[in-house]
Design a protein around this motif. Structure first.
Motif, mmCIF file in Angstrom:
data_model
loop_
_atom_site.group_PDB
_atom_site.id
_atom_site.type_symbol
_atom_site.label_atom_id
_atom_site.label_comp_id
_atom_site.label_asym_id
_atom_site.label_seq_id
_atom_site.Cartn_x
_atom_site.Cartn_y
_atom_site.Cartn_z
ATOM 1 N N TYR A 22 0.840 -1.213 0.000
ATOM 2 C CA TYR A 22 0.000 0.000 0.000
ATOM 3 C C TYR A 22 0.866 1.250 0.000
ATOM 4 C CZ TYR A 22 -4.347 -2.555 1.105
ATOM 5 O OH TYR A 22 -5.446 -3.365 1.073
ATOM 6 N N TRP A 23 1.900 1.253 0.816
ATOM 7 C CA TRP A 23 2.765 2.427 0.897
ATOM 8 C C TRP A 23 3.415 2.729 -0.452
ATOM 9 C CZ3 TRP A 23 5.697 0.779 5.956
ATOM 10 C CH2 TRP A 23 4.816 0.863 7.049
ATOM 11 N N TYR A 24 3.847 1.696 -1.136
ATOM 12 C CA TYR A 24 4.500 1.922 -2.428
ATOM 13 C C TYR A 24 3.491 2.239 -3.535
ATOM 14 C CZ TYR A 24 9.133 1.408 -0.675
ATOM 15 O OH TYR A 24 10.304 1.642 -0.002
ATOM 16 N N TRP A 25 2.254 1.783 -3.416
ATOM 17 C CA TRP A 25 1.199 2.238 -4.346
ATOM 18 C C TRP A 25 0.959 3.729 -4.136
ATOM 19 C CZ3 TRP A 25 -2.676 -2.263 -3.150
ATOM 20 C CH2 TRP A 25 -2.291 -3.389 -3.880
ATOM 21 N N PHE A 26 0.948 4.131 -2.878
ATOM 22 C CA PHE A 26 0.793 5.550 -2.547
ATOM 23 C C PHE A 26 1.950 6.353 -3.143
ATOM 24 C CE2 PHE A 26 1.884 9.081 0.298
ATOM 25 C CZ PHE A 26 0.719 9.832 0.213
ATOM 26 N N LYS A 27 3.173 5.848 -2.997
ATOM 27 C CA LYS A 27 4.344 6.549 -3.533
ATOM 28 C C LYS A 27 4.260 6.665 -5.064
ATOM 29 C CE LYS A 27 9.352 6.592 -3.685
ATOM 30 N NZ LYS A 27 10.586 6.149 -3.074
ATOM 31 N N LYS A 28 3.764 5.624 -5.708
ATOM 32 C CA LYS A 28 3.634 5.653 -7.170
ATOM 33 C C LYS A 28 2.571 6.659 -7.609
ATOM 34 C CE LYS A 28 2.999 2.572 -11.086
ATOM 35 N NZ LYS A 28 2.754 1.203 -11.531
ATOM 36 N N ALA A 84 5.631 10.307 0.789
ATOM 37 C CA ALA A 84 6.049 9.364 -0.251
ATOM 38 C C ALA A 84 7.552 9.457 -0.496
ATOM 39 C CB ALA A 84 5.283 9.625 -1.540
ATOM 40 N N GLN A 85 8.097 10.643 -0.386
ATOM 41 C CA GLN A 85 9.530 10.823 -0.605
ATOM 42 C C GLN A 85 10.368 10.235 0.527
ATOM 43 O OE1 GLN A 85 10.144 14.958 -1.520
ATOM 44 N NE2 GLN A 85 8.961 14.824 -3.405
ATOM 45 N N ILE A 108 -5.947 5.316 -0.932
ATOM 46 C CA ILE A 108 -5.493 4.039 -1.478
ATOM 47 C C ILE A 108 -6.307 2.889 -0.881
ATOM 48 C CG2 ILE A 108 -3.531 2.458 -1.682
ATOM 49 C CD1 ILE A 108 -3.131 5.053 -3.242
ATOM 50 N N THR A 109 -6.364 2.804 0.447
ATOM 51 C CA THR A 109 -7.026 1.677 1.086
ATOM 52 C C THR A 109 -8.546 1.757 0.971
ATOM 53 O OG1 THR A 109 -6.922 2.794 3.222
ATOM 54 C CG2 THR A 109 -5.148 1.249 2.698
ATOM 55 N N HIS A 110 -9.116 2.947 1.060
ATOM 56 C CA HIS A 110 -10.565 3.085 0.954
ATOM 57 C C HIS A 110 -11.043 2.703 -0.444
ATOM 58 C CE1 HIS A 110 -14.576 4.443 1.839
ATOM 59 N NE2 HIS A 110 -14.576 5.176 0.756
ATOM 60 N N LYS A 111 -10.290 3.085 -1.445
ATOM 61 C CA LYS A 111 -10.659 2.760 -2.817
ATOM 62 C C LYS A 111 -10.713 1.240 -3.003
ATOM 63 C CE LYS A 111 -9.533 4.253 -7.455
ATOM 64 N NZ LYS A 111 -8.658 5.066 -8.272
ATOM 65 N N LEU A 112 -9.758 0.523 -2.424
ATOM 66 C CA LEU A 112 -9.756 -0.928 -2.526
ATOM 67 C C LEU A 112 -10.944 -1.522 -1.781
ATOM 68 C CD1 LEU A 112 -5.955 -1.531 -2.000
ATOM 69 C CD2 LEU A 112 -7.213 -1.762 -4.133
#
Length: 99
Positions: A25-31, A39-40, A82-86
């Motif tokens: 999830y964290w890396y989806w957020f970063k992308k 993210a940085q 990210i998580t709510h959308k899923l």
């Protein structure tokens, strides 16, 4: 690449005290939001090809732990989109099955 200097996602998750899913999830957020200050904070990983194993440097474990402690939590935290959308997609799919 000397593999002793690197960890895979499973070991990274164990050392940081989080789940593999959380790291994903964290890396989806970063992308999705590469310019975000949180993210940085996430270290880049090494990957040979698109679907190959991801590796992080051993010293990156501390960066992951620092990120974990710094991010705002809760429903309206930075991961909410990210998580709510899923979650919404799963609920919609379940509603379609009932019909």
């Amino acid at each position: 690449m000397e593999y002793k200097e690197y960890v895979r996602i499973e070991e990274l998750a164990m050392l940081a005290g989080v789940s593999v899913k959380a790291i994903n999830y964290w890396y989806w957020f970063k992308k999705k939001f590469p310019e975000n200050e949180y993210a940085q904070m996430l270290p880049d990983y090494i990957q040979q090809g698109g679907r190959q194993t991801r590796y992080w440097k051993r010293e990156d474990v501390w960066k992951i732990i620092t990120f974990k402690q710094a991010i705002p939590r809760g429903r309206n935290g930075i991961m909410g989109e990210i998580t709510h959308k899923l979650y919404v997609k799963k609920e919609k799919y379940r509603d379609d099955e009932d019909e």
